[in-house]
Scaffold this motif. Structure first.
Motif, PDB file in Angstrom:
ATOM      1  N   MET A  28      34.733  -6.118  38.806  1.00 14.39           N
ATOM      2  CA  MET A  28      34.234  -4.808  39.251  1.00 14.39           C
ATOM      3  C   MET A  28      35.003  -4.324  40.488  1.00 14.39           C
ATOM      4  SD  MET A  28      32.171  -3.991  36.949  1.00 14.39           S
ATOM      5  CE  MET A  28      31.541  -2.492  37.626  1.00 14.39           C
ATOM      6  N   ARG A  29      35.299  -5.239  41.426  1.00 14.76           N
ATOM      7  CA  ARG A  29      36.083  -4.857  42.614  1.00 14.76           C
ATOM      8  C   ARG A  29      37.468  -4.368  42.195  1.00 14.76           C
ATOM      9  NH1 ARG A  29      33.743  -9.381  44.802  1.00 14.76           N
ATOM     10  NH2 ARG A  29      35.571 -10.664  44.347  1.00 14.76           N
ATOM     11  N   ARG A  30      38.073  -5.076  41.265  1.00 15.66           N
ATOM     12  CA  ARG A  30      39.405  -4.690  40.806  1.00 15.66           C
ATOM     13  C   ARG A  30      39.378  -3.333  40.108  1.00 15.66           C
ATOM     14  NH1 ARG A  30      44.195  -3.985  41.855  1.00 15.66           N
ATOM     15  NH2 ARG A  30      45.716  -4.381  40.247  1.00 15.66           N
ATOM     16  N   LEU A  31      38.339  -3.090  39.326  1.00 13.57           N
ATOM     17  CA  LEU A  31      38.199  -1.775  38.677  1.00 13.57           C
ATOM     18  C   LEU A  31      38.039  -0.667  39.709  1.00 13.57           C
ATOM     19  CD1 LEU A  31      35.941  -2.604  35.601  1.00 13.57           C
ATOM     20  CD2 LEU A  31      38.321  -1.851  35.566  1.00 13.57           C
ATOM     21  N   ASP A  32      37.273  -0.933  40.773  1.00 14.22           N
ATOM     22  CA  ASP A  32      37.121   0.059  41.853  1.00 14.22           C
ATOM     23  C   ASP A  32      38.471   0.341  42.511  1.00 14.22           C
ATOM     24  OD1 ASP A  32      34.398   0.300  41.407  1.00 14.22           O
ATOM     25  OD2 ASP A  32      33.833  -1.115  42.998  1.00 14.22           O
ATOM     26  N   GLU A  33      39.261  -0.725  42.763  1.00 19.59           N
ATOM     27  CA  GLU A  33      40.586  -0.551  43.363  1.00 19.59           C
ATOM     28  C   GLU A  33      41.486   0.276  42.451  1.00 19.59           C
ATOM     29  OE1 GLU A  33      42.027  -4.515  43.971  1.00 19.59           O
ATOM     30  OE2 GLU A  33      40.520  -4.968  45.514  1.00 19.59           O
ATOM     31  N   LEU A  34      41.452  -0.020  41.168  1.00 14.76           N
ATOM     32  CA  LEU A  34      42.276   0.732  40.220  1.00 14.76           C
ATOM     33  C   LEU A  34      41.849   2.194  40.148  1.00 14.76           C
ATOM     34  CD1 LEU A  34      42.598  -1.902  37.358  1.00 14.76           C
ATOM     35  CD2 LEU A  34      44.428  -1.092  38.853  1.00 14.76           C
ATOM     36  N   GLY A  35      40.532   2.436  40.182  1.00 10.37           N
ATOM     37  CA  GLY A  35      40.028   3.811  40.166  1.00 10.37           C
ATOM     38  C   GLY A  35      40.506   4.584  41.391  1.00 10.37           C
ATOM     39  N   ALA A  36      40.473   3.950  42.567  1.00  8.87           N
ATOM     40  CA  ALA A  36      40.935   4.603  43.795  1.00  8.87           C
ATOM     41  C   ALA A  36      42.429   4.892  43.722  1.00  8.87           C
ATOM     42  CB  ALA A  36      40.612   3.727  45.005  1.00  8.87           C
ATOM     43  N   THR A  37      43.193   3.962  43.175  1.00  6.79           N
ATOM     44  CA  THR A  37      44.638   4.163  43.034  1.00  6.79           C
ATOM     45  C   THR A  37      44.935   5.331  42.103  1.00  6.79           C
ATOM     46  OG1 THR A  37      45.046   1.817  43.440  1.00  6.79           O
ATOM     47  CG2 THR A  37      46.803   3.049  42.346  1.00  6.79           C
ATOM     48  N   VAL A  38      44.204   5.428  41.014  1.00  3.89           N
ATOM     49  CA  VAL A  38      44.393   6.542  40.072  1.00  3.89           C
ATOM     50  C   VAL A  38      44.076   7.864  40.766  1.00  3.89           C
ATOM     51  CG1 VAL A  38      43.491   7.605  37.961  1.00  3.89           C
ATOM     52  CG2 VAL A  38      44.071   5.174  37.981  1.00  3.89           C
TER      53      VAL A  38
END
Length: 127
Positions: free
Chosen positions: A91-101
């Motif tokens: 979930m943390r990694r998905l949040d990081e990816l969402g912020a990067t996008v």
């Protein structure tokens, strides 16, 4: 039933058909699969094609060979449940990816805005 000319190798087609039979239950866990000669005849393929298909399924852990007895459908162990820590890390990694996008979307918008303003004609300078 012969393998088709689909562009996919014959051994891969045979392996997929055997996987399908396992999923549907016609090749149940613990059951012996047909002999090499039976598979050759049934699918109209060579010994090499059958051996490659069976080797692939063995490598995937779907079949197990027993010397002098035959090849059998394996019972696969249940997949382990992910831990709460694993889920939290994903979930943390998905949040990081969402912020990067989101950052990339903003950067692209800024670049396109800069491109559209530079493409507009400038007023003529007075002399």
């Amino acid at each position: 039933m012969a393998v088709k000319r689909s562009g996919q190798p014959a051994y891969a087609q045979l392996a997929e058909d055997l996987r399908k039979q396992m999923r549907e239950g016609s090749l149940a866990v613990g059951s012996e699969i047909p002999s090499t000669s039976q598979l050759m005849s049934q699918y109209e393929v060579s010994n090499t094609v059958v051996k490659r298909a069976l080797d692939l399924l063995k490598a995937e852990g779907l079949l197990i060979g027993q010397q002098g007895k035959g090849v059998f459908v394996r019972e696969l162990p249940a997949a382990p449940e992910p831990s709460a820590a694993d889920v939290a890390a994903v979930m943390r990694r998905l949040d990081e990816l969402g912020a990067t996008v989101e950052q990339l979307v903003d950067r692209i918008a800024a670049l396109e805005k800069g491109r559209s303003t530079s493409a507009q004609p400038r007023p003529a300078q007075e002399s």
